[in-house]
Scaffold this active site. Sequence first.
Site, short mmCIF file in Angstrom:
data_model
loop_
_atom_site.label_atom_id
_atom_site.label_comp_id
_atom_site.label_asym_id
_atom_site.label_seq_id
_atom_site.Cartn_x
_atom_site.Cartn_y
_atom_site.Cartn_z
N PRO A 2 0.93 -1.13 0.21
CG PRO A 2 -0.75 -1.57 1.39
CD PRO A 2 0.25 -1.97 1.18
CD GLU A 3 1.97 3.80 -3.69
OE1 GLU A 3 2.56 4.85 -3.69
OE2 GLU A 3 2.16 2.96 -4.61
CE LYS A 51 5.15 2.60 0.84
NZ LYS A 51 5.56 1.73 -0.21
NE ARG A 250 8.55 -2.89 -4.36
CZ ARG A 250 9.30 -3.75 -3.62
NH1 ARG A 250 9.81 -4.69 -4.37
NH2 ARG A 250 9.36 -3.60 -2.31
#
Length: 275
Positions: A2-3, A51, A250
């Site tokens: 998640p951002e 985060k 990524r």
Amino acid sequence: MPEGDTIWLAAHRLNGALAGRVLLRSDLRVPRLATADLSGRRVEEVVARGKHLLARVEGGLTLHSHLRMEGSWQVYGPGERWRGGPDHQVRAVLANAEQVVVGYRLPVLELLRTAEEDRAVGHLGPDLLGPDWDPVEAAYRLGANPDRPVGEALLDQRNLAGIGNVYKCELCFLRGVTPWTPVRDVPAPERVVDLAQRLLEANRTRHGHITTGDTRRGRTHWVYGRAHQPCLRCGTIIRVADQGPRGQARVTYWCPRCQVGPAPQAAVRSGSRAY
């Protein structure tokens, strides 16, 4: 993963469900917390740090969690059926008279002294959505390794806390550079930092990480998740490749026309996941 704006929203929801209320049930289902019991204590607040999620409980304790790829916190009413997954995936249950909060598949769950939270989050850079946001320090940290690809530097939470892969790709597109561009070759890196903060701030109360200003399906992002589709700006086909060291790569998207700088000669992926 998640951002930072997603974690901020989760903290906001958890804070609304727990803060100021006494816990009537505390069930922490990880081995080293099996004997820990927070029932009878009032939750003071739940906050996000990058985060990470920090639930501060009276008595100077903090329940620290990190969702990584699979974790989630769900809020239910008393007697409501839990829908976040099978029971064996539950890692934490916190309940008061009005709400039940359930943590599923939490890869990180630990109980700390509040005064020692830095053990968990002290390594983080300035928090893009934090009350102590410092853009000057963030820009300094981002540029500390000028030879590093800007995409990797943006994901490094020690530089600035809260950027994930979606915003990495979108920020590089909006600043007109490929994610493989060395930081030293990025024009006005302080503008990257400012834009990152404005994007997360704009999206923190909603889901979806909208970066184009267009909420229509398929048009919320400039490049992220749009591999082999035409660029929304110029029509060129969006490319995709992995970026980062093995095991940490990524999936990265870019437009070869709108973004200048180095990029893989063959836009291929090694099988990493779109974090």
